[in-house]
Design a protein around this motif. Structure first.
Motif, mmCIF file in Angstrom:
data_model
loop_
_atom_site.group_PDB
_atom_site.id
_atom_site.type_symbol
_atom_site.label_atom_id
_atom_site.label_comp_id
_atom_site.label_asym_id
_atom_site.label_seq_id
_atom_site.Cartn_x
_atom_site.Cartn_y
_atom_site.Cartn_z
ATOM 1 N N GLN A 112 -4.733 -14.456 8.836
ATOM 2 C CA GLN A 112 -5.867 -15.160 8.249
ATOM 3 C C GLN A 112 -7.192 -14.561 8.717
ATOM 4 O O GLN A 112 -7.447 -14.437 9.905
ATOM 5 N N GLY A 113 -8.015 -14.099 7.744
ATOM 6 C CA GLY A 113 -9.339 -13.572 8.029
ATOM 7 C C GLY A 113 -9.389 -12.089 8.381
ATOM 8 O O GLY A 113 -10.472 -11.538 8.576
ATOM 9 N N THR A 114 -8.241 -11.409 8.488
ATOM 10 C CA THR A 114 -8.198 -9.974 8.778
ATOM 11 C C THR A 114 -7.792 -9.235 7.510
ATOM 12 O O THR A 114 -6.715 -9.475 6.970
ATOM 13 N N PHE A 115 -8.662 -8.345 7.048
ATOM 14 C CA PHE A 115 -8.396 -7.628 5.792
ATOM 15 C C PHE A 115 -8.258 -6.136 6.060
ATOM 16 O O PHE A 115 -8.979 -5.567 6.884
ATOM 17 N N LYS A 116 -7.328 -5.536 5.342
ATOM 18 C CA LYS A 116 -7.066 -4.101 5.429
ATOM 19 C C LYS A 116 -7.014 -3.546 4.012
ATOM 20 O O LYS A 116 -6.675 -4.249 3.061
ATOM 21 N N ALA A 117 -7.332 -2.265 3.874
ATOM 22 C CA ALA A 117 -7.219 -1.600 2.563
ATOM 23 C C ALA A 117 -6.547 -0.245 2.769
ATOM 24 O O ALA A 117 -6.861 0.479 3.718
ATOM 25 N N PHE A 118 -5.613 0.072 1.880
ATOM 26 C CA PHE A 118 -4.870 1.321 1.942
ATOM 27 C C PHE A 118 -4.855 1.955 0.553
ATOM 28 O O PHE A 118 -4.998 1.263 -0.451
ATOM 29 N N THR A 119 -4.634 3.254 0.498
ATOM 30 C CA THR A 119 -4.466 3.905 -0.791
ATOM 31 C C THR A 119 -3.209 3.359 -1.455
ATOM 32 O O THR A 119 -2.264 2.981 -0.770
ATOM 33 N N LYS A 120 -3.207 3.324 -2.771
ATOM 34 C CA LYS A 120 -2.014 2.843 -3.469
ATOM 35 C C LYS A 120 -1.065 3.988 -3.816
ATOM 36 O O LYS A 120 -0.075 3.792 -4.489
ATOM 37 N N ILE A 121 -1.329 5.186 -3.312
ATOM 38 C CA ILE A 121 -0.499 6.364 -3.582
ATOM 39 C C ILE A 121 0.521 6.542 -2.454
ATOM 40 O O ILE A 121 0.161 6.770 -1.302
ATOM 41 N N CYS A 122 1.800 6.457 -2.809
ATOM 42 C CA CYS A 122 2.888 6.609 -1.843
ATOM 43 C C CYS A 122 2.884 8.024 -1.275
ATOM 44 O O CYS A 122 2.683 9.003 -2.002
ATOM 45 N N THR A 123 3.148 8.138 0.020
ATOM 46 C CA THR A 123 3.147 9.441 0.683
ATOM 47 C C THR A 123 4.443 10.213 0.465
ATOM 48 O O THR A 123 4.553 11.356 0.889
ATOM 49 N N HIS A 124 5.411 9.619 -0.212
ATOM 50 C CA HIS A 124 6.670 10.341 -0.458
ATOM 51 C C HIS A 124 6.513 11.352 -1.586
ATOM 52 O O HIS A 124 6.633 12.546 -1.369
ATOM 53 N N GLN A 125 6.224 10.867 -2.815
ATOM 54 C CA GLN A 125 6.069 11.795 -3.932
ATOM 55 C C GLN A 125 4.892 11.448 -4.832
ATOM 56 O O GLN A 125 4.857 11.850 -5.986
ATOM 57 N N GLY A 126 3.941 10.707 -4.330
ATOM 58 C CA GLY A 126 2.712 10.467 -5.071
ATOM 59 C C GLY A 126 2.772 9.371 -6.117
ATOM 60 O O GLY A 126 1.860 9.247 -6.917
ATOM 61 N N CYS A 127 3.830 8.575 -6.137
ATOM 62 C CA CYS A 127 3.897 7.446 -7.074
ATOM 63 C C CYS A 127 2.911 6.370 -6.618
ATOM 64 O O CYS A 127 2.504 6.332 -5.466
ATOM 65 N N GLU A 128 2.575 5.472 -7.536
ATOM 66 C CA GLU A 128 1.733 4.339 -7.170
ATOM 67 C C GLU A 128 2.623 3.193 -6.718
ATOM 68 O O GLU A 128 3.614 2.876 -7.376
ATOM 69 N N VAL A 129 2.256 2.570 -5.589
ATOM 70 C CA VAL A 129 2.997 1.394 -5.143
ATOM 71 C C VAL A 129 2.809 0.295 -6.175
ATOM 72 O O VAL A 129 1.811 0.283 -6.907
ATOM 73 N N SER A 130 3.768 -0.630 -6.243
ATOM 74 C CA SER A 130 3.714 -1.608 -7.331
ATOM 75 C C SER A 130 3.654 -3.063 -6.896
ATOM 76 O O SER A 130 3.354 -3.929 -7.712
ATOM 77 N N GLU A 131 3.954 -3.360 -5.634
ATOM 78 C CA GLU A 131 3.924 -4.760 -5.216
ATOM 79 C C GLU A 131 3.714 -4.896 -3.722
ATOM 80 O O GLU A 131 3.984 -3.976 -2.953
ATOM 81 N N VAL A 132 3.210 -6.071 -3.359
ATOM 82 C CA VAL A 132 3.085 -6.459 -1.963
ATOM 83 C C VAL A 132 3.928 -7.714 -1.828
ATOM 84 O O VAL A 132 3.653 -8.732 -2.480
ATOM 85 N N LYS A 133 4.988 -7.628 -1.002
ATOM 86 C CA LYS A 133 5.933 -8.741 -0.915
ATOM 87 C C LYS A 133 6.607 -8.750 0.457
ATOM 88 O O LYS A 133 6.973 -7.697 0.975
ATOM 89 N N ASP A 134 6.768 -9.917 1.024
ATOM 90 C CA ASP A 134 7.477 -10.098 2.298
ATOM 91 C C ASP A 134 6.954 -9.188 3.410
ATOM 92 O O ASP A 134 7.732 -8.602 4.172
ATOM 93 N N GLY A 135 5.636 -9.029 3.483
ATOM 94 C CA GLY A 135 5.027 -8.259 4.559
ATOM 95 C C GLY A 135 5.040 -6.750 4.374
ATOM 96 O O GLY A 135 4.682 -6.022 5.295
ATOM 97 N N THR A 136 5.460 -6.279 3.190
ATOM 98 C CA THR A 136 5.456 -4.835 2.954
ATOM 99 C C THR A 136 4.807 -4.495 1.615
ATOM 100 O O THR A 136 4.779 -5.305 0.695
ATOM 101 N N ILE A 137 4.317 -3.283 1.551
ATOM 102 C CA ILE A 137 3.770 -2.690 0.324
ATOM 103 C C ILE A 137 4.894 -1.807 -0.208
ATOM 104 O O ILE A 137 5.378 -0.921 0.509
ATOM 105 N N ASN A 138 5.341 -2.052 -1.438
ATOM 106 C CA ASN A 138 6.561 -1.416 -1.937
ATOM 107 C C ASN A 138 6.307 -0.421 -3.065
ATOM 108 O O ASN A 138 5.559 -0.704 -3.991
ATOM 109 N N CYS A 139 6.987 0.726 -2.962
ATOM 110 C CA CYS A 139 6.913 1.762 -3.988
ATOM 111 C C CYS A 139 8.178 1.693 -4.845
ATOM 112 O O CYS A 139 9.289 1.734 -4.313
ATOM 113 N N PRO A 140 8.033 1.629 -6.168
ATOM 114 C CA PRO A 140 9.187 1.493 -7.048
ATOM 115 C C PRO A 140 9.980 2.794 -7.254
ATOM 116 O O PRO A 140 11.135 2.742 -7.664
ATOM 117 N N CYS A 141 9.377 3.931 -6.980
ATOM 118 C CA CYS A 141 10.036 5.205 -7.309
ATOM 119 C C CYS A 141 11.288 5.478 -6.472
ATOM 120 O O CYS A 141 12.331 5.790 -7.014
#
Length: 177
Positions: A112-141
């Protein structure tokens, strides 16, 4: 009678030879172009691991490029820029313990009250991440997962964490610091 060929026979031979030669050249040229097109389509040179032929770290997106809004509604400002003071999202749009994908960024609120920002480009093969769920940012590729706390790799094939952009709260907005 003399042993001289008539002019018509010589012209016919030259015309036939020229026609055969021209036809042969056209067919060979067409075959060569077809082979070149097939080889060009099959052989993409890549400098990194990105299948589209570019490496994100070596060639990041152009400065000032705008991303699409994929969640969270409007931000009341520029959603794609990373310039200091540019509004990335509304505080009310980012759930505590989760996050949203907005413009070029994933904006999270790990506590609560702590904000972070990250690129939405996955470091594996450059896909865009698609969801934030259960404490993780997930890449569909390929199933890479990143922590909402610091962008570190939480699972999958990604070799490095997501790049972080420093942010701060300015009134009702989360802005690039």
């Amino acid at each position: 009678m003399t042993d001289v060929q008539t002019r018509a026979d010589v012209e016919t031979e030259v015309a036939q030879t020229g026609t055969a030669s021209t036809r042969r050249c056209v067919l060979l040229g067409a075959g060569g172009l077809g082979a070149a097109a097939v080889l060009a389509a099959c052989g993409t040179a890549t400098t990194g691991t990105n299948p589209n032929g570019s490496d994100f770290e070596a060639e990041p997106g152009p400065a000032g490029s705008k991303g699409t809004t994929t969640g969270g509604g409007t931000t009341g400002g520029d959603s794609g820029g990373g310039a200091a003071g540019a509004s990335l999202a509304l505080v009310a749009d980012v759930p505590s313990g989760g996050g949203i994908i907005q413009g070029d960024y994933v904006i999270t609120q790990p506590t609560q009250g702590t904000f972070k920002a990250f690129t939405k480009i996955c470091t594996h093969q450059g896909c865009e991440v698609s969801e934030v769920k259960d404490g993780t940012i997930n890449c569909p590729c390929h199933g890479a997962k990143f922590s909402i706390k610091d962008g570190s790799v939480a699972g999958g094939p990604a070799p490095k964490p997501l790049a972080e952009t420093k942010v701060k709260v300015d009134g009702e907005n989360i802005v690039a610091a």
